[in-house]
Design a protein around this motif. Structure first.
Motif, PDB file in Angstrom:
ATOM      1  N   LYS A 136       0.835  -1.200   0.000  1.00 45.90           N
ATOM      2  CA  LYS A 136       0.000   0.000   0.000  1.00 45.90           C
ATOM      3  C   LYS A 136       0.874   1.257   0.000  1.00 45.90           C
ATOM      4  CE  LYS A 136      -4.044  -2.026   2.286  1.00 45.90           C
ATOM      5  NZ  LYS A 136      -4.963  -1.943   3.453  1.00 45.90           N
ATOM      6  N   TYR A 169      -5.468   1.413  -7.750  1.00 46.54           N
ATOM      7  CA  TYR A 169      -5.307   0.692  -6.489  1.00 46.54           C
ATOM      8  C   TYR A 169      -5.520   1.619  -5.289  1.00 46.54           C
ATOM      9  CZ  TYR A 169      -0.481   2.427  -7.119  1.00 46.54           C
ATOM     10  OH  TYR A 169       0.637   3.205  -7.338  1.00 46.54           O
ATOM     11  N   GLU A 170      -5.741   1.002  -4.154  1.00 47.40           N
ATOM     12  CA  GLU A 170      -6.049   1.733  -2.925  1.00 47.40           C
ATOM     13  C   GLU A 170      -4.850   2.546  -2.454  1.00 47.40           C
ATOM     14  OE1 GLU A 170      -7.222   0.816   1.768  1.00 47.40           O
ATOM     15  OE2 GLU A 170      -7.112  -0.821   0.305  1.00 47.40           O
ATOM     16  N   THR A 171      -5.111   3.772  -2.064  1.00 47.70           N
ATOM     17  CA  THR A 171      -4.083   4.654  -1.517  1.00 47.70           C
ATOM     18  C   THR A 171      -4.578   5.231  -0.194  1.00 47.70           C
ATOM     19  OG1 THR A 171      -3.216   5.241  -3.698  1.00 47.70           O
ATOM     20  CG2 THR A 171      -2.745   6.765  -1.912  1.00 47.70           C
ATOM     21  N   CYS A 172      -3.654   5.374   0.755  1.00 47.47           N
ATOM     22  CA  CYS A 172      -3.981   5.936   2.064  1.00 47.47           C
ATOM     23  C   CYS A 172      -3.613   7.424   2.047  1.00 47.47           C
ATOM     24  CB  CYS A 172      -3.193   5.224   3.159  1.00 47.47           C
ATOM     25  SG  CYS A 172      -3.347   3.426   3.154  1.00 47.47           S
ATOM     26  N   GLU A 198       1.728  -3.394   6.077  1.00 46.07           N
ATOM     27  CA  GLU A 198       0.988  -3.336   4.816  1.00 46.07           C
ATOM     28  C   GLU A 198       1.448  -2.169   3.937  1.00 46.07           C
ATOM     29  OE1 GLU A 198      -3.109  -2.981   5.773  1.00 46.07           O
ATOM     30  OE2 GLU A 198      -3.283  -4.998   6.621  1.00 46.07           O
TER      31      GLU A 198
END
Length: 428
Positions: A136, A169-172, A198
């Motif tokens: 991530k 894709y998922e990004t924080c 992660e």
């Protein structure tokens, strides 16, 4: 034979352009220094360095001479299994001005691809070491890192990439650590790092978010965010594509902080604006994670024009010019002029202005709309057309007008641009 604008309209699709409403493109036939000249002879001051790339002025004779000489020696060669003097010399020069822990240079062909390479380096670094779950990315909200899929994934969610969101894709995301939001960003970082097993990387535009509206924040909070990430083994990636090579007043924006990132991404001013080139640099530790008898641990990334000799030669020539004492003096003088003009606007307390921001050679003015920063503000078209009429190329980011000129701009031209800005603010 129709004119160049009409011919263009029949066959060309331009970037960031809504062709249903946009006027014909302006045909530029030559350029010199800070000036662009159209086919009718009208002169424009290039106040944004042609999308932030030009450092020393257009058609610079020194860069042109060096590239011409190189063209007669070697214009292109495959860079897998082969090398050449311009690529090696440029890598040596870059590592000489970067922090000492930077050890390897990977070449690509533009800013977006330099970011793609950095993201792949970070993710595969952990994969090669057996930590596949560390995939991530943490990024600052409101960021912009390019228009390819990886760069869209770590950039702000916006109209720019809305059609592609299902594929990203998922990004924080962290809050942008501007004044008043520093601790919110730090708290969010600490929260994400509770699951550091992660997280592969933290990517950021250091001190200035360019396309997001020339949003500026302070070195101290960036230092804290990087330190938190590095403490958990997260790879830190500095997107110095816009901020590198003196734009913030130092060689790199991260020169304002002590804790240095693990990976640097560069493009735009890298060649002085002469041609396309991207660079991603990393530490020896990251490079070593790709060394193996197992070929599957190779970084499988390339471009046909990787380390193009002409582009590397242009970059070497640009560095020659950038490191001259007179260029460094120009950078300081440009910063001082912006500071004085910003102070003048603040003293005038112009009702049209919400804020004025300066960092190094970059000046940004946020025009009041009552709605905050908006890329789709109609002020953008008003300002763009106003300045074109005045013979100035300025491409506002919504309600943000900004200056990011070549370093060689003379004070007379700068004063003219300032006067036109004041005229627009009063007109508005």
């Amino acid at each position: 034979m129709t004119n160049l604008s009409e011919r263009d309209a029949k066959v060309v699709w331009h970037p960031f352009t809504q062709h249903h409403t946009a006027p014909f493109s302006i045909p530029i036939v030559r350029a010199e220094g800070v000036y662009l000249f159209d086919e009718n002879g009208k002169r424009y001051i290039d106040a944004i360095s042609s999308w932030w790339v030009n450092l020393h002025g257009h058609s610079h004779p020194y860069i042109a001479q060096k590239v011409a000489e190189q063209f007669l020696k070697l214009e292109q060669v495959i860079f897998a299994g082969f090398t050449h003097e311009p690529a090696v010399s440029l890598a040596e020069r870059l590592l000489g001005i970067l922090p000492s822990h930077q050890a390897k240079v990977f070449y690509s062909d533009n800013g977006s691809t330099s970011i793609e390479v950095a993201l792949k380096m970070a993710i595969q670094y952990f994969h090669n070491r057996g930590f596949e779950k560390r995939n991530k990315i943490i990024a600052l909200s409101n960021g912009y890192h390019g228009d390819t899929f990886g760069t869209m994934a770590v950039g702000a969610k916006s109209a720019f990439n809305a059609p592609f969101e299902p594929f990203l894709y998922e990004t924080c995301y962290l809050a942008v650590p501007v004044a008043g939001q520093e601790q919110e960003a730090v708290a969010q970082m600490k929260k994400y790092l509770e699951n550091a097993d992660e997280i592969a990387a933290f990517i950021f535009e250091p001190l200035i978010q360019g396309a997001g509206g020339m949003v500026m924040y302070e070195p101290e909070v960036l230092e804290e965010l990087i330190a938190l990430a590095k403490d958990k083994g997260v790879i830190t990636i500095a997107d110095e594509i816009m901020t590198g090579f003196g734009r913030t007043g130092k060689m790199f924006a991260t020169d304002y902080i002590q804790t240095k990132p693990d990976i640097y991404c560069m493009s735009k001013g890298l060649t002085g604006g002469a041609m396309a080139l991207g660079v991603t640099t990393c530490t020896q530790e990251i490079f070593d994670a790709f060394l193996s008898e197992d070929r599957r641990k190779t970084l499988f990334h390339s471009h046909s024009f990787t380390a193009n000799p002409l582009a590397c030669t242009a970059a070497l020539a640009s560095l020659d010019l950038l490191l001259l004492p007179e260029t460094q003096a120009q950078i300081k003088a440009l910063h001082q002029s912006h500071v004085e003009f910003a102070q003048k606007l603040k003293a005038e307390k112009a009702s049209a202005v919400d804020s004025v921001r300066v960092r190094g050679t970059i000046l940004a003015i946020e025009i009041h709309t009552g709605e905050g920063t908006s890329y789709f503000s109609n002020i953008r078209d008003m300002a763009y057309n106003f300045f074109l009429e005045k013979g100035i190329l300025m491409r506002p980011l919504g309600n943000i007008i900004y200056l990011l000129t070549p370093y060689c701009i003379q004070q007379e031209d700068l004063d003219y641009v300032y006067a036109c800005i004041e005229e627009f603010l009063n007109f508005k």
